[in-house]
Design a protein around this motif. Structure first.
Motif, short mmCIF file in Angstrom:
data_model
loop_
_atom_site.label_atom_id
_atom_site.label_comp_id
_atom_site.label_asym_id
_atom_site.label_seq_id
_atom_site.Cartn_x
_atom_site.Cartn_y
_atom_site.Cartn_z
N VAL A 67 75.12 83.55 10.65
CA VAL A 67 75.68 83.41 9.31
C VAL A 67 76.53 82.15 9.26
N THR A 68 76.33 81.32 8.23
CA THR A 68 77.15 80.13 8.04
C THR A 68 78.23 80.45 7.02
N GLN A 69 79.50 80.19 7.39
CA GLN A 69 80.61 80.45 6.48
C GLN A 69 81.70 79.42 6.68
N GLU A 70 82.66 79.39 5.75
CA GLU A 70 83.75 78.42 5.82
C GLU A 70 84.83 78.91 6.77
N ALA A 71 85.38 77.98 7.55
CA ALA A 71 86.52 78.27 8.40
C ALA A 71 87.76 77.63 7.75
N SER A 72 88.92 77.99 8.24
CA SER A 72 90.14 77.51 7.61
C SER A 72 90.46 76.07 7.99
#
Length: 126
Positions: A67-72
């Motif tokens: 899964v590709t998601q945004e990191a902080s």
């Protein structure tokens, strides 16, 4: 217990990334982590997470995969953008106390004050 800081960036603001591998990327703030002073920006600092197959009773099991998601991102690495004559311009955030009409539960009104965020570049409320 960690101290919760007040940040100048809020959820829903449009920001530009100033540092890191995604420098120059503009996006909307998805969420803000005040305890760690970090923000999640839509389309910036995307990372791949490997998820496991979870076997749950019935048909509720999640399928595994990547899964590709945004990191902080640290809040110091982003700047707020405001619209000026059709262009997005970076600005700092100031605060101003404005007089407003407030209503009590019994229906009577009175004048009170509230803090508003101001774009220092334009002087307008954000």
């Amino acid at each position: 217990m960690a101290r919760v800081k007040s940040l100048h960036i809020k959820k829903g603001d449009v920001v530009r990334v100033l540092a890191g591998r995604d420098r120059g990327v503009e996006g909307k703030v998805i969420s803000v982590d005040t305890t760690r002073s970090r923000v999640f920006v839509e389309g910036a600092n995307r990372v791949k997470r490997h998820t496991k197959v979870v076997q749950a009773s019935g048909r509720q099991g999640t399928t595994g995969g990547i899964v590709t998601q945004e990191a902080s991102i640290p809040v110091s690495n982003v700047t707020l953008l405001v619209e000026v004559e059709g262009k997005k311009v970076p600005t700092r955030v100031g605060y101003e106390r404005r007089e407003v009409e407030k209503t009590r539960a019994d229906g009577t009104t009175y004048t009170g004050y509230r803090n508003v965020r101001i774009a220092t570049k334009t002087g307008e409320e954000i």
